[in-house]
Design a protein around this motif. Structure first.
Motif, mmCIF file in Angstrom:
data_model
loop_
_atom_site.group_PDB
_atom_site.id
_atom_site.type_symbol
_atom_site.label_atom_id
_atom_site.label_comp_id
_atom_site.label_asym_id
_atom_site.label_seq_id
_atom_site.Cartn_x
_atom_site.Cartn_y
_atom_site.Cartn_z
ATOM 1 N N ARG A 14 5.301 -36.483 23.234
ATOM 2 C CA ARG A 14 5.716 -37.620 24.053
ATOM 3 C C ARG A 14 5.380 -37.365 25.512
ATOM 4 O O ARG A 14 5.437 -36.235 25.989
ATOM 5 C CB ARG A 14 7.227 -37.855 23.899
ATOM 6 N N HIS A 15 5.026 -38.438 26.212
ATOM 7 C CA HIS A 15 4.602 -38.331 27.601
ATOM 8 C C HIS A 15 5.679 -38.904 28.521
ATOM 9 O O HIS A 15 6.153 -40.024 28.318
ATOM 10 C CB HIS A 15 3.278 -39.060 27.817
ATOM 11 N N GLY A 16 6.078 -38.097 29.499
ATOM 12 C CA GLY A 16 7.074 -38.511 30.469
ATOM 13 C C GLY A 16 6.570 -38.309 31.877
ATOM 14 O O GLY A 16 5.391 -37.989 32.107
ATOM 15 N N SER A 17 7.466 -38.467 32.826
ATOM 16 C CA SER A 17 7.074 -38.357 34.233
ATOM 17 C C SER A 17 6.637 -36.944 34.602
ATOM 18 O O SER A 17 5.852 -36.751 35.531
ATOM 19 C CB SER A 17 8.245 -38.781 35.120
ATOM 20 N N ASP A 18 7.128 -35.937 33.847
ATOM 21 C CA ASP A 18 6.747 -34.558 34.129
ATOM 22 C C ASP A 18 5.605 -34.076 33.248
ATOM 23 O O ASP A 18 5.268 -32.893 33.253
ATOM 24 C CB ASP A 18 7.959 -33.638 33.968
ATOM 25 N N GLY A 19 5.016 -34.984 32.477
ATOM 26 C CA GLY A 19 3.908 -34.623 31.609
ATOM 27 C C GLY A 19 4.310 -34.643 30.150
ATOM 28 O O GLY A 19 5.447 -34.985 29.797
ATOM 29 N N PRO A 20 3.408 -34.271 29.255
ATOM 30 C CA PRO A 20 3.700 -34.317 27.821
ATOM 31 C C PRO A 20 4.663 -33.220 27.386
ATOM 32 O O PRO A 20 4.673 -32.129 27.950
ATOM 33 C CB PRO A 20 2.323 -34.143 27.172
ATOM 34 N N ARG A 21 5.459 -33.537 26.368
ATOM 35 C CA ARG A 21 6.363 -32.570 25.743
ATOM 36 C C ARG A 21 6.196 -32.654 24.224
ATOM 37 O O ARG A 21 6.048 -33.746 23.684
ATOM 38 C CB ARG A 21 7.819 -32.828 26.112
ATOM 39 N N VAL A 22 6.243 -31.517 23.566
ATOM 40 C CA VAL A 22 6.042 -31.457 22.116
ATOM 41 C C VAL A 22 7.318 -30.971 21.431
ATOM 42 O O VAL A 22 7.969 -30.037 21.908
ATOM 43 C CB VAL A 22 4.864 -30.519 21.765
ATOM 44 N N ASP A 23 7.672 -31.619 20.331
ATOM 45 C CA ASP A 23 8.729 -31.097 19.470
ATOM 46 C C ASP A 23 8.353 -31.358 18.014
ATOM 47 O O ASP A 23 7.386 -32.059 17.711
ATOM 48 C CB ASP A 23 10.101 -31.694 19.810
ATOM 49 N N ILE A 24 9.097 -30.752 17.100
ATOM 50 C CA ILE A 24 8.927 -30.937 15.660
ATOM 51 C C ILE A 24 10.036 -31.869 15.175
ATOM 52 O O ILE A 24 11.202 -31.705 15.560
ATOM 53 C CB ILE A 24 8.991 -29.593 14.907
ATOM 54 N N ARG B 138 7.611 -26.002 29.033
ATOM 55 C CA ARG B 138 6.964 -27.205 28.513
ATOM 56 C C ARG B 138 5.491 -26.963 28.229
ATOM 57 O O ARG B 138 4.975 -27.361 27.164
ATOM 58 C CB ARG B 138 7.122 -28.346 29.530
ATOM 59 N N GLU B 139 4.772 -26.336 29.141
ATOM 60 C CA GLU B 139 3.330 -26.161 28.965
ATOM 61 C C GLU B 139 3.019 -25.216 27.807
ATOM 62 O O GLU B 139 2.077 -25.446 27.043
ATOM 63 C CB GLU B 139 2.708 -25.657 30.267
ATOM 64 N N THR B 140 3.802 -24.157 27.658
ATOM 65 C CA THR B 140 3.597 -23.264 26.512
ATOM 66 C C THR B 140 3.867 -24.008 25.211
ATOM 67 O O THR B 140 3.160 -23.830 24.206
ATOM 68 C CB THR B 140 4.503 -22.035 26.614
ATOM 69 N N GLY B 141 4.887 -24.858 25.217
ATOM 70 C CA GLY B 141 5.240 -25.621 24.024
ATOM 71 C C GLY B 141 4.173 -26.581 23.561
ATOM 72 O O GLY B 141 4.166 -26.986 22.388
ATOM 73 N N LEU B 142 3.251 -26.959 24.443
ATOM 74 C CA LEU B 142 2.164 -27.851 24.048
ATOM 75 C C LEU B 142 1.183 -27.172 23.102
ATOM 76 O O LEU B 142 0.417 -27.851 22.403
ATOM 77 C CB LEU B 142 1.400 -28.329 25.293
ATOM 78 N N ASN C 141 2.625 -20.547 16.439
ATOM 79 C CA ASN C 141 3.092 -20.552 17.820
ATOM 80 C C ASN C 141 1.938 -20.389 18.806
ATOM 81 O O ASN C 141 0.774 -20.271 18.410
ATOM 82 C CB ASN C 141 4.182 -19.494 18.032
ATOM 83 N N ALA C 142 2.268 -20.378 20.092
ATOM 84 C CA ALA C 142 1.244 -20.316 21.136
ATOM 85 C C ALA C 142 0.489 -18.999 21.128
ATOM 86 O O ALA C 142 -0.645 -18.934 21.622
ATOM 87 C CB ALA C 142 1.879 -20.556 22.510
ATOM 88 N N GLY C 143 1.097 -17.948 20.587
ATOM 89 C CA GLY C 143 0.419 -16.667 20.483
ATOM 90 C C GLY C 143 -0.321 -16.500 19.179
ATOM 91 O O GLY C 143 -0.770 -15.394 18.849
ATOM 92 N N ASN C 144 -0.449 -17.605 18.418
ATOM 93 C CA ASN C 144 -1.139 -17.637 17.124
ATOM 94 C C ASN C 144 -0.441 -16.797 16.052
ATOM 95 O O ASN C 144 -1.079 -16.323 15.106
ATOM 96 C CB ASN C 144 -2.605 -17.213 17.265
ATOM 97 N N GLY C 145 0.882 -16.621 16.202
ATOM 98 C CA GLY C 145 1.722 -16.069 15.156
ATOM 99 C C GLY C 145 2.456 -17.201 14.453
ATOM 100 O O GLY C 145 2.127 -18.380 14.628
#
Length: 337
Positions: free
Chosen positions: A64-74, A99-103, A124-128
């Motif tokens: 989802r995109h907000g005023s602070d940029g996109p955010r990702v959830d499951i 937030r940026e790592t969560g993307l 995850n972001a570290g490919n684990g």
């Protein structure tokens, strides 16, 4: 495509702003209701998982995109009965506060064990690999890091009839696996397998009690292979294009058989048939000549007949059902929904 307790099939596809759902009017019938639009905004990926209780679970990656940029959830939702409404979509969050790592998290994969417990796996972001599962009484446990490294964006999760959950994850180090040794036990990592699967091509099928066979497109030979724990991969032929190799067990001519389906290199649907766990004796492939995009779907209907569904280049959905004849006989004309 899923089979409900009442013997009716349900077919789902992604569309802008949500899902489309078609439902058989009667068990084993030719008439379908739909498409019915199920709204869910901002999904980038979706997994559909069914448990032994026939509940259908939807797991999505939402951006989802907000005023602070996109955010990702499951997110997670459930359909409890054929044709009934889908529950509200509940957020399972993101295991990163930043937030940026969560993307950078991947698409969800899911499995439901014999007790109805839902397991959600995400790269995850570290490919684990991360896990979140539904605890006792429906309360979700916290996200857990299962470690791993170099995983591809998509992982494959499965549950056997005995309730054992297993994860099969292609990576730059080969295939990494996690497996339960007992129902409701911890998932333990296994030594990596030195095989390389093309992205998005892997599927799993239980071919004996608590034994899975994995099928994928070999990244080196570009052919389909079959693999069971403790054995070497068996080449099974085919001329695969992109996407998953889809698998189904089905009784054909009184024999326990495995049916494979994949979009071929020429853009048409290919069907392969062999005796279950008999890939070394040969897989018989045929080209249906039906143009398709994305992954096909396979299921047994309420009368035990094979049903195949594909999405056409124009976005339309077509289905075909096994008819009388030797082996797996499909009619030449498809039913467009």
């Amino acid at each position: 495509m899923t089979l409900g307790r009442d013997g009716r099939l349900t077919l789902y596809t992604r569309t802008d702003g949500g899902l489309l759902r078609w439902t058989q009017r009667g068990a084993g019938g030719d008439r379908w209701d739909g498409p019915e639009f199920i709204p869910v905004a901002d999904l980038t990926d979706l997994a559909v998982v069914q448990g032994a209780d026939s509940y259908v679970h939807f797991l999505g990656r939402r951006e989802r995109h907000g005023s602070d940029g996109p955010r990702v959830d499951i997110v997670h939702a459930v359909q409890y009965q054929t044709g009934r409404p889908v529950t509200a979509w509940r957020s399972l969050g993101n295991f990163y506060r930043d937030r940026e790592t969560g993307l950078r998290i991947g698409a969800p994969a899911g499995a439901v064990d014999a007790q109805g417990t839902v397991f959600v796996f995400v790269r995850n972001a570290g490919n684990g690999l991360q896990l979140r599962r539904e605890g006792k009484g429906g309360k979700w446990e916290a996200w857990r890091d299962l470690e791993g490294a170099g995983l591809a964006a998509e992982v494959v999760a499965s549950a056997t009839s005995g309730g054992l959950v297993e994860v099969f994850a292609p990576s730059d180090r080969g295939v990494q696996q996690w497996r339960q040794e007992r129902p409701d036990g911890p998932l333990r990592s296994l030594p990596p397998l030195q095989f390389h699967a093309s992205a998005g091509s892997v599927t799993a099928l239980e071919t004996a009690p608590d034994r899975l066979t994995h099928y994928w497109v070999d990244a080196n030979t570009a052919g389909v292979v079959a693999h069971r724990a403790g054995t070497w991969p068996v080449p099974v032929g085919g001329e695969p294009g992109d996407g998953a190799v889809v698998a189904l067990r089905a009784p054909l001519d009184g024999y326990d058989c495995t049916v494979l389906a994949q979009r071929g290199a020429g853009g048409t649907l290919l069907i392969g048939v062999c005796g279950t766990e008999g890939e070394q004796q040969g897989v018989w492939w045929s080209d249906t000549a039906e143009q398709c995009v994305g992954d096909p779907a396979l299921a047994l209907d309420g009368h035990g007949r094979v049903v195949v569904a594909v999405c056409g280049r124009d976005g339309g959905v077509s289905v075909v059902r096994q008819e009388e004849g030797p082996g797996l006989t499909l009619p030449p004309h498809w039913n467009r929904l």
